[in-house]
Design a protein around this motif. Structure first.
Motif, PDB file in Angstrom:
ATOM      1  N   GLY A 295       0.799  -1.217   0.000  1.00 16.59           N
ATOM      2  CA  GLY A 295       0.000   0.000   0.000  1.00 16.59           C
ATOM      3  C   GLY A 295       0.832   1.268   0.000  1.00 16.59           C
ATOM      4  N   ARG A 296       2.149   1.108  -0.059  1.00 13.06           N
ATOM      5  CA  ARG A 296       3.092   2.236  -0.055  1.00 13.06           C
ATOM      6  C   ARG A 296       2.959   3.115   1.187  1.00 13.06           C
ATOM      7  NH1 ARG A 296       5.597   3.282  -5.281  1.00 13.06           N
ATOM      8  NH2 ARG A 296       4.895   1.644  -6.653  1.00 13.06           N
ATOM      9  N   TRP A 297       2.733   2.487   2.325  1.00 11.90           N
ATOM     10  CA  TRP A 297       2.670   3.194   3.590  1.00 11.90           C
ATOM     11  C   TRP A 297       4.063   3.196   4.204  1.00 11.90           C
ATOM     12  CZ3 TRP A 297      -1.791   5.484   5.148  1.00 11.90           C
ATOM     13  CH2 TRP A 297      -2.972   5.055   4.558  1.00 11.90           C
ATOM     14  N   GLU A 298       4.340   4.197   5.042  1.00  8.57           N
ATOM     15  CA  GLU A 298       5.590   4.223   5.807  1.00  8.57           C
ATOM     16  C   GLU A 298       5.240   4.272   7.284  1.00  8.57           C
ATOM     17  OE1 GLU A 298       6.727   8.934   5.980  1.00  8.57           O
ATOM     18  OE2 GLU A 298       7.403   7.795   4.234  1.00  8.57           O
ATOM     19  N   LEU A 299       6.035   3.583   8.097  1.00  4.25           N
ATOM     20  CA  LEU A 299       5.800   3.540   9.534  1.00  4.25           C
ATOM     21  C   LEU A 299       6.203   4.876  10.142  1.00  4.25           C
ATOM     22  CD1 LEU A 299       4.967   1.887  12.002  1.00  4.25           C
ATOM     23  CD2 LEU A 299       7.343   1.139  12.184  1.00  4.25           C
ATOM     24  N   ARG A 300       5.265   5.530  10.789  1.00  2.22           N
ATOM     25  CA  ARG A 300       5.514   6.836  11.392  1.00  2.22           C
ATOM     26  C   ARG A 300       5.789   6.712  12.884  1.00  2.22           C
ATOM     27  NH1 ARG A 300       7.600  11.567  11.478  1.00  2.22           N
ATOM     28  NH2 ARG A 300       6.336  13.174  12.379  1.00  2.22           N
TER      29      ARG A 300
ATOM     30  N   TRP B 134       1.232   3.575  13.667  1.00  4.79           N
ATOM     31  CA  TRP B 134       0.753   4.656  12.812  1.00  4.79           C
ATOM     32  C   TRP B 134       1.554   4.627  11.519  1.00  4.79           C
ATOM     33  CZ3 TRP B 134       0.786   4.941  18.010  1.00  4.79           C
ATOM     34  CH2 TRP B 134      -0.347   5.451  18.638  1.00  4.79           C
ATOM     35  N   LEU B 135       0.858   4.440  10.401  1.00  7.33           N
ATOM     36  CA  LEU B 135       1.486   4.455   9.091  1.00  7.33           C
ATOM     37  C   LEU B 135       0.936   5.658   8.330  1.00  7.33           C
ATOM     38  CD1 LEU B 135       0.744   1.177   9.749  1.00  7.33           C
ATOM     39  CD2 LEU B 135       2.269   1.018   7.836  1.00  7.33           C
ATOM     40  N   ARG B 136       1.733   6.214   7.442  1.00  8.22           N
ATOM     41  CA  ARG B 136       1.271   7.359   6.671  1.00  8.22           C
ATOM     42  C   ARG B 136       1.761   7.257   5.238  1.00  8.22           C
ATOM     43  NH1 ARG B 136       4.983  12.632   8.230  1.00  8.22           N
ATOM     44  NH2 ARG B 136       6.868  11.816   7.284  1.00  8.22           N
ATOM     45  N   ARG B 137       1.061   7.981   4.359  1.00  2.00           N
ATOM     46  CA  ARG B 137       1.500   8.126   2.975  1.00  2.00           C
ATOM     47  C   ARG B 137       1.009   9.480   2.482  1.00  2.00           C
ATOM     48  NH1 ARG B 137      -2.073   3.507  -0.073  1.00  2.00           N
ATOM     49  NH2 ARG B 137      -4.119   4.327   0.442  1.00  2.00           N
TER      50      ARG B 137
END
Length: 80
Positions: free
Chosen positions: A50-55, A68-71
Motif C-alpha cells: 500500500g506504499r505506507w511508511e511507519l511513522r 501509525w502508518l502514513r502516505r
C-alpha cells in the motif's frame, strides 16, 4: 468458545495542509493475544503493497500495540 472479533483493527484518517496537500494515516491496533510476528506481518504488508511508511509505534499498558502508518496524499489536477 472462540472470539469472532478481528484481532487487528485498522483506522484511517486524513490531514490537510494549507497548500491542499496532506497525509493519509492508517492506525493499526493489535490486541495482546495477537503475536508479534502477526503484527509485524500486518505492518509489512501495508508498507510493501500500500506504499505506507511507519511513522510511530507504541505499546500500551495491557499489551495493546498501535502502529501509525502514513502516505502522501496525491491530488490530481484537471488539465483541461
Amino acid at each position: 468458545m472462540s472470539d469472532k472479533t478481528p484481532a487487528t483493527v485498522p483506522t484511517r484518517y486524513l490531514t490537510e495542509g494549507d497548500d491542499g496537500r496532506g497525509w493519509e494515516y492508517l492506525v493499526i491496533t493489535c490486541q495482546p493475544r495477537e503475536s508479534l510476528a502477526e503484527a509485524r506481518r500486518q505492518v509489512i504488508d501495508h508498507a510493501e503493497y500500500g506504499r505506507w511508511e511507519l511513522r510511530r509505534s507504541a505499546i500500551y499498558t495491557g499489551g495493546v500495540r498501535k502502529y501509525w502508518l502514513r502516505r502522501r496524499r496525491i491530488r490530481v489536477k484537471r488539465t483541461f
